[in-house]
Write a protein that holds these residues in place. Structure first.
Motif, mmCIF file in Angstrom:
data_model
loop_
_atom_site.group_PDB
_atom_site.id
_atom_site.type_symbol
_atom_site.label_atom_id
_atom_site.label_comp_id
_atom_site.label_asym_id
_atom_site.label_seq_id
_atom_site.Cartn_x
_atom_site.Cartn_y
_atom_site.Cartn_z
ATOM 1 N N PRO A 100 0.821 -1.211 0.000
ATOM 2 C CA PRO A 100 0.000 0.000 0.000
ATOM 3 C C PRO A 100 0.859 1.266 0.000
ATOM 4 O O PRO A 100 1.809 1.386 0.770
ATOM 5 C CB PRO A 100 -0.812 -0.114 1.288
ATOM 6 N N VAL A 101 0.525 2.194 -0.886
ATOM 7 C CA VAL A 101 1.166 3.510 -0.938
ATOM 8 C C VAL A 101 0.017 4.505 -0.890
ATOM 9 O O VAL A 101 -0.705 4.701 -1.872
ATOM 10 C CB VAL A 101 2.004 3.695 -2.220
ATOM 11 N N ILE A 102 -0.170 5.122 0.286
ATOM 12 C CA ILE A 102 -1.345 5.973 0.517
ATOM 13 C C ILE A 102 -0.896 7.341 1.017
ATOM 14 O O ILE A 102 -0.105 7.430 1.960
ATOM 15 C CB ILE A 102 -2.305 5.320 1.533
ATOM 16 N N ASP A 103 -1.419 8.399 0.387
ATOM 17 C CA ASP A 103 -1.133 9.756 0.867
ATOM 18 C C ASP A 103 -1.607 9.893 2.312
ATOM 19 O O ASP A 103 -2.625 9.314 2.696
ATOM 20 C CB ASP A 103 -1.884 10.801 0.028
ATOM 21 N N ILE A 104 -0.885 10.668 3.082
ATOM 22 C CA ILE A 104 -1.287 10.916 4.471
ATOM 23 C C ILE A 104 -2.457 11.888 4.468
ATOM 24 O O ILE A 104 -2.416 12.937 3.820
ATOM 25 C CB ILE A 104 -0.106 11.481 5.281
ATOM 26 N N ASN A 105 -3.494 11.530 5.213
ATOM 27 C CA ASN A 105 -4.666 12.393 5.323
ATOM 28 C C ASN A 105 -4.305 13.598 6.195
ATOM 29 O O ASN A 105 -3.939 13.439 7.357
ATOM 30 C CB ASN A 105 -5.821 11.608 5.944
ATOM 31 N N PRO A 106 -4.412 14.824 5.649
ATOM 32 C CA PRO A 106 -4.004 16.000 6.418
ATOM 33 C C PRO A 106 -4.838 16.221 7.673
ATOM 34 O O PRO A 106 -4.342 16.745 8.664
ATOM 35 C CB PRO A 106 -4.174 17.157 5.431
ATOM 36 N N ILE A 107 -6.085 15.805 7.668
ATOM 37 C CA ILE A 107 -6.945 15.970 8.849
ATOM 38 C C ILE A 107 -6.461 15.049 9.966
ATOM 39 O O ILE A 107 -6.349 15.448 11.116
ATOM 40 C CB ILE A 107 -8.413 15.694 8.489
ATOM 41 N N ILE A 108 -6.136 13.805 9.601
ATOM 42 C CA ILE A 108 -5.630 12.861 10.599
ATOM 43 C C ILE A 108 -4.262 13.307 11.093
ATOM 44 O O ILE A 108 -3.977 13.268 12.293
ATOM 45 C CB ILE A 108 -5.567 11.432 10.016
ATOM 46 N N LEU A 109 -3.414 13.759 10.184
ATOM 47 C CA LEU A 109 -2.082 14.225 10.566
ATOM 48 C C LEU A 109 -2.179 15.381 11.555
ATOM 49 O O LEU A 109 -1.481 15.394 12.572
ATOM 50 C CB LEU A 109 -1.289 14.644 9.330
ATOM 51 N N LYS A 110 -3.057 16.330 11.291
ATOM 52 C CA LYS A 110 -3.232 17.480 12.189
ATOM 53 C C LYS A 110 -3.703 17.010 13.563
ATOM 54 O O LYS A 110 -3.210 17.477 14.588
ATOM 55 C CB LYS A 110 -4.240 18.459 11.580
ATOM 56 N N SER A 111 -4.616 16.059 13.584
ATOM 57 C CA SER A 111 -5.133 15.531 14.845
ATOM 58 C C SER A 111 -4.023 14.841 15.642
ATOM 59 O O SER A 111 -3.888 15.045 16.851
ATOM 60 C CB SER A 111 -6.271 14.553 14.562
ATOM 61 N N VAL A 112 -3.209 14.035 14.962
ATOM 62 C CA VAL A 112 -2.106 13.334 15.624
ATOM 63 C C VAL A 112 -1.078 14.342 16.145
ATOM 64 O O VAL A 112 -0.580 14.211 17.266
ATOM 65 C CB VAL A 112 -1.443 12.314 14.667
ATOM 66 N N MET A 113 -0.787 15.341 15.332
ATOM 67 C CA MET A 113 0.186 16.365 15.757
ATOM 68 C C MET A 113 -0.330 17.099 17.005
ATOM 69 O O MET A 113 0.445 17.347 17.930
ATOM 70 C CB MET A 113 0.433 17.375 14.635
ATOM 71 N N ASN A 114 -1.598 17.426 17.037
ATOM 72 C CA ASN A 114 -2.183 18.094 18.204
ATOM 73 C C ASN A 114 -2.117 17.206 19.439
ATOM 74 O O ASN A 114 -1.838 17.688 20.526
ATOM 75 C CB ASN A 114 -3.620 18.513 17.928
ATOM 76 N N MET A 115 -2.368 15.903 19.271
ATOM 77 C CA MET A 115 -2.293 14.985 20.411
ATOM 78 C C MET A 115 -0.871 14.927 20.939
ATOM 79 O O MET A 115 -0.653 14.917 22.140
ATOM 80 C CB MET A 115 -2.755 13.580 19.999
ATOM 81 N N CYS A 116 0.108 14.904 20.047
ATOM 82 C CA CYS A 116 1.502 14.845 20.473
ATOM 83 C C CYS A 116 1.906 16.117 21.212
ATOM 84 O O CYS A 116 2.629 16.066 22.201
ATOM 85 C CB CYS A 116 2.414 14.646 19.261
ATOM 86 N N LEU A 117 1.436 17.255 20.735
ATOM 87 C CA LEU A 117 1.770 18.517 21.382
ATOM 88 C C LEU A 117 1.095 18.657 22.741
ATOM 89 O O LEU A 117 1.654 19.231 23.670
ATOM 90 C CB LEU A 117 1.382 19.687 20.481
ATOM 91 N N ASP A 118 -0.126 18.101 22.870
ATOM 92 C CA ASP A 118 -0.858 18.178 24.130
ATOM 93 C C ASP A 118 -0.233 17.342 25.228
ATOM 94 O O ASP A 118 -0.348 17.657 26.402
ATOM 95 C CB ASP A 118 -2.311 17.741 23.932
ATOM 96 N N THR A 119 0.442 16.255 24.869
ATOM 97 C CA THR A 119 1.019 15.374 25.868
ATOM 98 C C THR A 119 2.387 15.818 26.355
ATOM 99 O O THR A 119 2.897 15.287 27.327
ATOM 100 C CB THR A 119 1.135 13.929 25.331
ATOM 101 N N SER A 120 2.989 16.777 25.672
ATOM 102 C CA SER A 120 4.334 17.195 26.081
ATOM 103 C C SER A 120 4.314 18.314 27.074
ATOM 104 O O SER A 120 3.372 18.861 27.452
ATOM 105 C CB SER A 120 5.166 17.595 24.858
#
Length: 120
Positions: A100-120
């Motif tokens: 599988p070669v799938i573009d990263i979904n920008p909405i999911i990426l933004k959500s993951v980035m926000n979760m990572c920033l919230d935990t630090s």
């Protein structure tokens, strides 16, 4: 959805005559009316292997399983970001021989980035 926006959509709907089509909001915050085509094709020959159509409001990932058989012998499965989900990856890995070669979904990426920033 706010009242003004709903009224605007209802006015737009009266301009169109296809009662089976539907509205969807794109990732670029635009509203589009109509249908979507889900197509698998061979990149070497450009031949269409399988296709299906759906109304605009149906998410692309709901129609991937319809295309799975047509790509079962492919070396790679290239998909846009609407197909970026764990379920789609697992389906490809379990039911095909493709990578599988799938573009990263920008909405999911933004959500993951926000979760990572919230935990630090």
């Amino acid at each position: 959805m706010c009242k003004d926006h709903r009224a605007q959509l209802q006015r737009k709907q009266h301009k169109y005559t296809d009662k089976n089509a539907s509205w969807t909001k794109t990732t670029k915050d635009k509203w589009e009316y109509g249908y979507k085509a889900h197509i698998s094709c061979d990149t070497e020959t450009s031949l269409v292997l399988h296709y299906s159509f759906a109304t605009a409001k149906e998410h692309d990932s709901l129609h991937f399983k319809d295309l799975t058989d047509s790509v079962s012998q492919s070396k790679y499965t290239l998909l846009d970001s609407a197909y970026d989900s764990e379920d789609i990856y697992n389906t490809i890995l379990e039911k095909t021989s493709a990578i599988p070669v799938i573009d990263i979904n920008p909405i999911i990426l933004k959500s993951v980035m926000n979760m990572c920033l919230d935990t630090s």
